[in-house]
Design a protein around this motif. Structure first.
Motif, PDB file in Angstrom:
ATOM      1  N   VAL A 138       0.718  -1.066  -0.086  1.00 46.46           N
ATOM      2  CA  VAL A 138      -0.105  -0.032  -0.214  1.00 46.46           C
ATOM      3  C   VAL A 138       1.064   1.274  -0.206  1.00 46.46           C
ATOM      4  CG1 VAL A 138      -1.508   1.011   1.501  1.00 46.46           C
ATOM      5  CG2 VAL A 138      -2.173  -0.889   1.328  1.00 46.46           C
ATOM      6  N   CYS A 139       1.738   0.975   0.832  1.00 43.78           N
ATOM      7  CA  CYS A 139       2.528   2.180   0.854  1.00 43.78           C
ATOM      8  C   CYS A 139       3.307   3.177  -0.549  1.00 43.78           C
ATOM      9  CB  CYS A 139       3.693   2.140   2.322  1.00 43.78           C
ATOM     10  SG  CYS A 139       3.080   2.467   3.690  1.00 43.78           S
ATOM     11  N   LEU A 140       4.017   1.487  -0.522  1.00 40.12           N
ATOM     12  CA  LEU A 140       4.342   1.559  -2.831  1.00 40.12           C
ATOM     13  C   LEU A 140       3.293   2.674  -3.436  1.00 40.12           C
ATOM     14  CD1 LEU A 140       6.116  -1.321  -2.438  1.00 40.12           C
ATOM     15  CD2 LEU A 140       7.861   0.520  -2.737  1.00 40.12           C
ATOM     16  N   GLN A 141       2.761   1.937  -3.462  1.00 41.26           N
ATOM     17  CA  GLN A 141       0.989   2.713  -4.577  1.00 41.26           C
ATOM     18  C   GLN A 141       1.122   3.407  -4.599  1.00 41.26           C
ATOM     19  OE1 GLN A 141       0.227   0.584  -6.375  1.00 41.26           O
ATOM     20  NE2 GLN A 141       1.178  -0.382  -5.488  1.00 41.26           N
ATOM     21  N   VAL A 142       1.772   4.530  -3.184  1.00 40.12           N
ATOM     22  CA  VAL A 142       1.746   6.421  -3.597  1.00 40.12           C
ATOM     23  C   VAL A 142       2.696   6.877  -4.180  1.00 40.12           C
ATOM     24  CG1 VAL A 142       2.336   8.260  -1.330  1.00 40.12           C
ATOM     25  CG2 VAL A 142       1.307   6.122  -0.435  1.00 40.12           C
ATOM     26  N   ASN A 143       3.333   6.157  -4.419  1.00 34.83           N
ATOM     27  CA  ASN A 143       3.469   6.260  -6.241  1.00 34.83           C
ATOM     28  C   ASN A 143       3.094   6.936  -6.830  1.00 34.83           C
ATOM     29  OD1 ASN A 143       6.685   6.485  -4.447  1.00 34.83           O
ATOM     30  ND2 ASN A 143       7.076   4.499  -4.745  1.00 34.83           N
ATOM     31  N   TRP A 144       2.341   6.002  -7.164  1.00 32.99           N
ATOM     32  CA  TRP A 144       1.349   6.110  -8.018  1.00 32.99           C
ATOM     33  C   TRP A 144      -0.001   7.830  -7.852  1.00 32.99           C
ATOM     34  CZ3 TRP A 144       1.719   3.666 -13.025  1.00 32.99           C
ATOM     35  CH2 TRP A 144       2.780   2.556 -12.730  1.00 32.99           C
ATOM     36  N   LEU A 145       0.213   7.619  -6.710  1.00 35.66           N
ATOM     37  CA  LEU A 145      -0.295   8.567  -6.784  1.00 35.66           C
ATOM     38  C   LEU A 145       0.112   9.996  -7.073  1.00 35.66           C
ATOM     39  CD1 LEU A 145      -2.122   7.629  -3.077  1.00 35.66           C
ATOM     40  CD2 LEU A 145      -3.638   8.469  -5.635  1.00 35.66           C
ATOM     41  N   ALA A 146       1.480   9.821  -7.016  1.00 30.92           N
ATOM     42  CA  ALA A 146       2.048  11.172  -7.664  1.00 30.92           C
ATOM     43  C   ALA A 146       2.766  11.641  -9.001  1.00 30.92           C
ATOM     44  CB  ALA A 146       4.061  11.190  -7.040  1.00 30.92           C
ATOM     45  N   LEU A 147       1.467  10.300  -9.637  1.00 33.45           N
ATOM     46  CA  LEU A 147       1.346  10.551 -10.890  1.00 33.45           C
ATOM     47  C   LEU A 147       0.776  11.187 -11.418  1.00 33.45           C
ATOM     48  CD1 LEU A 147       3.870   7.266 -12.299  1.00 33.45           C
ATOM     49  CD2 LEU A 147       5.169   9.390 -12.036  1.00 33.45           C
ATOM     50  N   LEU A 148      -0.370  10.473 -10.652  1.00 33.57           N
ATOM     51  CA  LEU A 148      -1.795  11.409 -10.940  1.00 33.57           C
ATOM     52  C   LEU A 148      -1.946  12.447 -10.585  1.00 33.57           C
ATOM     53  CD1 LEU A 148      -3.941   8.096  -9.072  1.00 33.57           C
ATOM     54  CD2 LEU A 148      -3.774   8.459 -11.892  1.00 33.57           C
ATOM     55  N   TRP A 149      -1.779  13.060  -9.629  1.00 34.24           N
ATOM     56  CA  TRP A 149      -1.519  14.530  -9.027  1.00 34.24           C
ATOM     57  C   TRP A 149      -1.082  15.242 -10.375  1.00 34.24           C
ATOM     58  CZ3 TRP A 149       1.332  13.567  -3.423  1.00 34.24           C
ATOM     59  CH2 TRP A 149       0.521  12.001  -2.861  1.00 34.24           C
ATOM     60  N   ARG A 150       0.482  14.471 -10.479  1.00 35.48           N
ATOM     61  CA  ARG A 150       0.935  15.887 -11.509  1.00 35.48           C
ATOM     62  C   ARG A 150       0.512  15.239 -12.806  1.00 35.48           C
ATOM     63  NH1 ARG A 150       7.105  15.105 -13.388  1.00 35.48           N
ATOM     64  NH2 ARG A 150       7.067  16.129 -15.399  1.00 35.48           N
ATOM     65  N   GLY A 151      -0.651  14.489 -13.323  1.00 41.03           N
ATOM     66  CA  GLY A 151      -1.232  14.187 -14.474  1.00 41.03           C
ATOM     67  C   GLY A 151      -2.284  14.956 -14.639  1.00 41.03           C
ATOM     68  N   ARG A 152      -3.370  15.209 -13.067  1.00 40.72           N
ATOM     69  CA  ARG A 152      -4.751  16.119 -12.615  1.00 40.72           C
ATOM     70  C   ARG A 152      -4.471  17.407 -13.329  1.00 40.72           C
ATOM     71  NH1 ARG A 152      -8.662  14.146  -8.536  1.00 40.72           N
ATOM     72  NH2 ARG A 152      -7.973  11.598  -9.957  1.00 40.72           N
ATOM     73  N   ALA A 153      -2.776  17.599 -12.390  1.00 41.08           N
ATOM     74  CA  ALA A 153      -2.532  19.377 -12.592  1.00 41.08           C
ATOM     75  C   ALA A 153      -2.474  19.912 -14.243  1.00 41.08           C
ATOM     76  CB  ALA A 153      -0.993  19.591 -12.002  1.00 41.08           C
ATOM     77  N   LYS A 154      -1.463  18.243 -15.197  1.00 39.29           N
ATOM     78  CA  LYS A 154      -1.940  18.666 -16.360  1.00 39.29           C
ATOM     79  C   LYS A 154      -3.336  19.240 -16.949  1.00 39.29           C
ATOM     80  CE  LYS A 154       3.258  16.826 -17.942  1.00 39.29           C
ATOM     81  NZ  LYS A 154       3.626  15.753 -18.430  1.00 39.29           N
TER      82      LYS A 154
END
Length: 159
Positions: A138-154
């Motif tokens: 679960v903690c490793l999946q936070v890395n995917w959230l970071a990519l989603l944050w970036r993609g959502r910002a774009k």
């Protein structure tokens, strides 16, 4: 003729290359609206790890499950923090030194993660492997959230 038309001026001459100073590069990086701060990702990993451990305690009522899950979060968070700190200190090195430094810190992260994983049996009394491994995943999946944050910002900027 230059194959990279976007670097040509209207009169056909090439735009001169200008190297940035360290301060100019920092200013440019600070203006990047899509940049994700690694310390923010690590903080979210730690928070998620605590939540997973508390949920595990809530569902099982067993402290060994709580400590196992919390240690699983530590297996992800501590090496990630070490990597972020080490890579952050590479600022200002050349490209080759930076790449080699990153690879070196990544190796340190992997060795530390493995050592923490192998040491879990000695550190956590009555270790619960499923709780530990669920927390790690679960903690490793936070890395995917970071990519989603970036993609959502774009995506939001394009609107």
């Amino acid at each position: 003729m230059n194959a990279w038309k976007d670097e040509d001026t209207d009169d056909g001459s090439e735009v001169p290359f200008k190297a940035l100073t360290r301060e100019q590069a920092r200013e440019l990086a600070a203006k990047d609206p899509y940049a994700v701060n690694p310390w923010r990702v690590i903080a979210v990993q730690a928070a998620v790890g605590v939540v997973v451990a508390l949920v595990a305690l809530l569902f099982t009522g067993r402290m060994e499950v709580f400590w196992s899950a919390l240690y699983g979060a530590l297996i992800v968070v501590l090496p990630s923090a070490l990597l972020a700190r080490g890579v952050g200190r590479l600022d200002g090195t050349g490209p080759l030194a930076g790449a080699l430094g990153f690879l070196g810190w990544q190796a340190v992260k992997m060795v530390l993660s493995l050592a923490l994983l192998l040491g879990a049996v000695r550190v956590v009394p009555n270790l619960n492997w499923p709780a530990l491994l669920v927390a790690v995943v679960v903690c490793l999946q936070v890395n995917w959230l970071a990519l989603l944050w970036r993609g959502r910002a774009k995506k939001n900027e394009r609107r």
